[in-house]
Design a protein around this motif. Structure first.
Motif, short mmCIF file in Angstrom:
data_model
loop_
_atom_site.label_atom_id
_atom_site.label_comp_id
_atom_site.label_asym_id
_atom_site.label_seq_id
_atom_site.Cartn_x
_atom_site.Cartn_y
_atom_site.Cartn_z
N GLN A 223 0.83 -1.20 0.00
CA GLN A 223 0.00 0.00 0.00
C GLN A 223 0.87 1.25 0.00
OE1 GLN A 223 -3.33 -0.18 2.85
NE2 GLN A 223 -2.87 -2.36 3.07
N GLY A 224 2.18 1.08 -0.20
CA GLY A 224 3.08 2.22 -0.29
C GLY A 224 3.63 2.71 1.03
N TYR A 225 3.25 2.09 2.13
CA TYR A 225 3.72 2.57 3.43
C TYR A 225 5.22 2.37 3.61
CZ TYR A 225 -1.21 2.85 4.79
OH TYR A 225 -2.55 3.16 4.86
N ALA A 226 5.73 1.22 3.22
CA ALA A 226 7.18 0.96 3.37
C ALA A 226 7.97 1.93 2.49
CB ALA A 226 7.51 -0.48 3.01
N THR A 227 7.50 2.16 1.28
CA THR A 227 8.17 3.11 0.39
C THR A 227 8.19 4.50 1.01
OG1 THR A 227 7.44 1.86 -1.55
CG2 THR A 227 8.15 4.13 -1.92
N GLU A 228 7.04 4.94 1.50
CA GLU A 228 6.92 6.27 2.09
C GLU A 228 7.83 6.42 3.32
OE1 GLU A 228 3.27 8.83 4.10
OE2 GLU A 228 2.79 7.40 2.51
N ALA A 229 7.84 5.41 4.18
CA ALA A 229 8.66 5.46 5.39
C ALA A 229 10.15 5.44 5.05
CB ALA A 229 8.30 4.31 6.31
N CYS A 230 10.54 4.55 4.16
CA CYS A 230 11.96 4.44 3.79
C CYS A 230 12.45 5.70 3.10
CB CYS A 230 12.19 3.22 2.90
SG CYS A 230 12.08 1.64 3.78
N GLN A 231 11.64 6.27 2.21
CA GLN A 231 12.04 7.51 1.53
C GLN A 231 12.32 8.62 2.54
OE1 GLN A 231 8.67 7.92 -1.15
NE2 GLN A 231 9.88 7.22 -2.90
N ALA A 232 11.50 8.71 3.57
CA ALA A 232 11.69 9.76 4.58
C ALA A 232 12.97 9.53 5.37
CB ALA A 232 10.49 9.80 5.52
N VAL A 233 13.21 8.29 5.76
CA VAL A 233 14.41 7.97 6.54
C VAL A 233 15.67 8.20 5.70
CG1 VAL A 233 15.65 6.05 7.64
CG2 VAL A 233 13.23 6.41 8.12
N ILE A 234 15.63 7.79 4.44
CA ILE A 234 16.77 7.96 3.54
C ILE A 234 17.05 9.45 3.32
CG2 ILE A 234 17.53 7.66 1.14
CD1 ILE A 234 15.98 4.91 1.26
N ALA A 235 16.02 10.23 3.04
CA ALA A 235 16.21 11.67 2.81
C ALA A 235 16.80 12.34 4.04
CB ALA A 235 14.87 12.32 2.44
N ASP A 236 16.32 11.98 5.20
CA ASP A 236 16.84 12.54 6.44
C ASP A 236 18.31 12.16 6.64
OD1 ASP A 236 16.34 13.91 9.10
OD2 ASP A 236 16.98 11.92 9.79
N ALA A 237 18.63 10.90 6.38
CA ALA A 237 20.02 10.46 6.54
C ALA A 237 20.96 11.19 5.59
CB ALA A 237 20.11 8.94 6.31
N PHE A 238 20.56 11.34 4.36
CA PHE A 238 21.41 12.04 3.39
C PHE A 238 21.52 13.52 3.73
CE2 PHE A 238 20.76 8.67 -0.14
CZ PHE A 238 21.77 7.90 0.38
N ALA A 239 20.48 14.11 4.27
CA ALA A 239 20.55 15.51 4.70
C ALA A 239 21.52 15.66 5.86
CB ALA A 239 19.16 16.01 5.10
N ARG A 240 21.73 14.60 6.61
CA ARG A 240 22.67 14.61 7.73
C ARG A 240 24.06 14.11 7.32
NH1 ARG A 240 19.83 14.65 12.86
NH2 ARG A 240 17.59 14.63 12.49
N ASN A 241 24.30 14.09 6.01
CA ASN A 241 25.61 13.74 5.44
C ASN A 241 26.00 12.28 5.55
OD1 ASN A 241 26.20 16.36 4.45
ND2 ASN A 241 26.62 16.98 6.56
N THR A 242 25.03 11.38 5.67
CA THR A 242 25.34 9.95 5.54
C THR A 242 25.89 9.74 4.14
OG1 THR A 242 23.66 9.25 7.12
CG2 THR A 242 24.34 7.63 5.47
N HIS A 243 26.98 8.99 4.04
CA HIS A 243 27.63 8.77 2.75
C HIS A 243 26.94 7.66 1.94
CE1 HIS A 243 30.69 8.25 -0.29
NE2 HIS A 243 30.80 6.97 0.05
N ARG A 244 26.58 6.56 2.64
CA ARG A 244 26.09 5.38 1.93
C ARG A 244 25.09 4.65 2.81
NH1 ARG A 244 28.02 -0.06 1.91
NH2 ARG A 244 27.78 -1.06 -0.09
N ILE A 245 24.06 4.08 2.17
CA ILE A 245 23.10 3.23 2.85
C ILE A 245 23.11 1.89 2.12
CG2 ILE A 245 20.68 2.90 3.49
CD1 ILE A 245 20.39 5.99 3.33
N PHE A 246 23.15 0.81 2.88
CA PHE A 246 23.12 -0.50 2.25
C PHE A 246 22.03 -1.36 2.86
CE2 PHE A 246 25.72 -1.59 5.88
CZ PHE A 246 25.42 -2.92 6.14
N ALA A 247 21.65 -2.39 2.14
CA ALA A 247 20.63 -3.33 2.61
C ALA A 247 20.97 -4.71 2.08
CB ALA A 247 19.25 -2.90 2.13
#
Length: 170
Positions: free
Chosen positions: A93-117
């Motif tokens: 229903q798009g909830y995981a996408t919506e939640a992950c996008q927010a967390v990723i955007a916040d991490a990159f705004a805080r200068n995280t270099h890389r995210i892996f899964a």
């Protein structure tokens, strides 16, 4: 943190019923390194999540029901590890996408270099989500991990897909 439909926050004691609702479902935890939990196991797990800053509860704004969680673990070299588990009733229903996008955007705004899964190649929903989020598949590692053993005590080996996403603003 909030999105259009979600509140992303720390776990709280009041989340026990909602957490149990999805962690007790064998289909939800099928690819996790733990089995479906009973209520007491879920309570112990919730107590751990409350004290750990790497688990993010995903709550619906309109009903305040926790429908899943994001795991966002700190790693070396300004890298984060992403994982997620969502209640079966709220998948696709798009909830995981919506939640992950927010967390990723916040991490990159805080200068995280890389995210892996990492995910099981058989978990098509998981790796489709990662690709939808812009992650690149870096590897297919053969029989590198096991969580369970067979009736003879021998490991039941599993493959792993490795994905990553680099900060576009670096």
């Amino acid at each position: 943190m909030e999105t259009e439909r979600l509140i992303l926050r720390s776990f709280e004691e009041k989340d026990l019923d909602d957490l149990y609702d999805y962690l007790s479902n064998p289909e939800v935890v099928k690819y996790e390194p733990y089995r479906a939990m009973n209520r007491e196991e879920t309570k112990d797990n919730l107590n751990f999540r409350i004290t750990c800053d790497e688990f993010i509860a995903v709550e619906l704004k309109d009903t305040h029901k926790v429908i899943g969680n994001i795991y966002f673990g700190h790693r070396d070299f300004n890298t984060m590890e992403l994982g997620y588990v969502f209640n079966y009733k709220y998948q696709k229903q798009g909830y995981a996408t919506e939640a992950c996008q927010a967390v990723i955007a916040d991490a990159f705004a805080r200068n995280t270099h890389r995210i892996f899964a990492e995910c099981d190649p058989q978990n098509t929903n998981s790796w489709h989500l990662l690709e939808k989020l812009g992650f690149a598949r870096e590897a297919h590692i053969k029989e590198n991990v096991y969580f369970w053993t067979n009736e003879n005590g021998k490991p039941i080996w599993k493959d792993t897909f490795m994905y990553s996403l680099l900060n576009p603003n670096r």
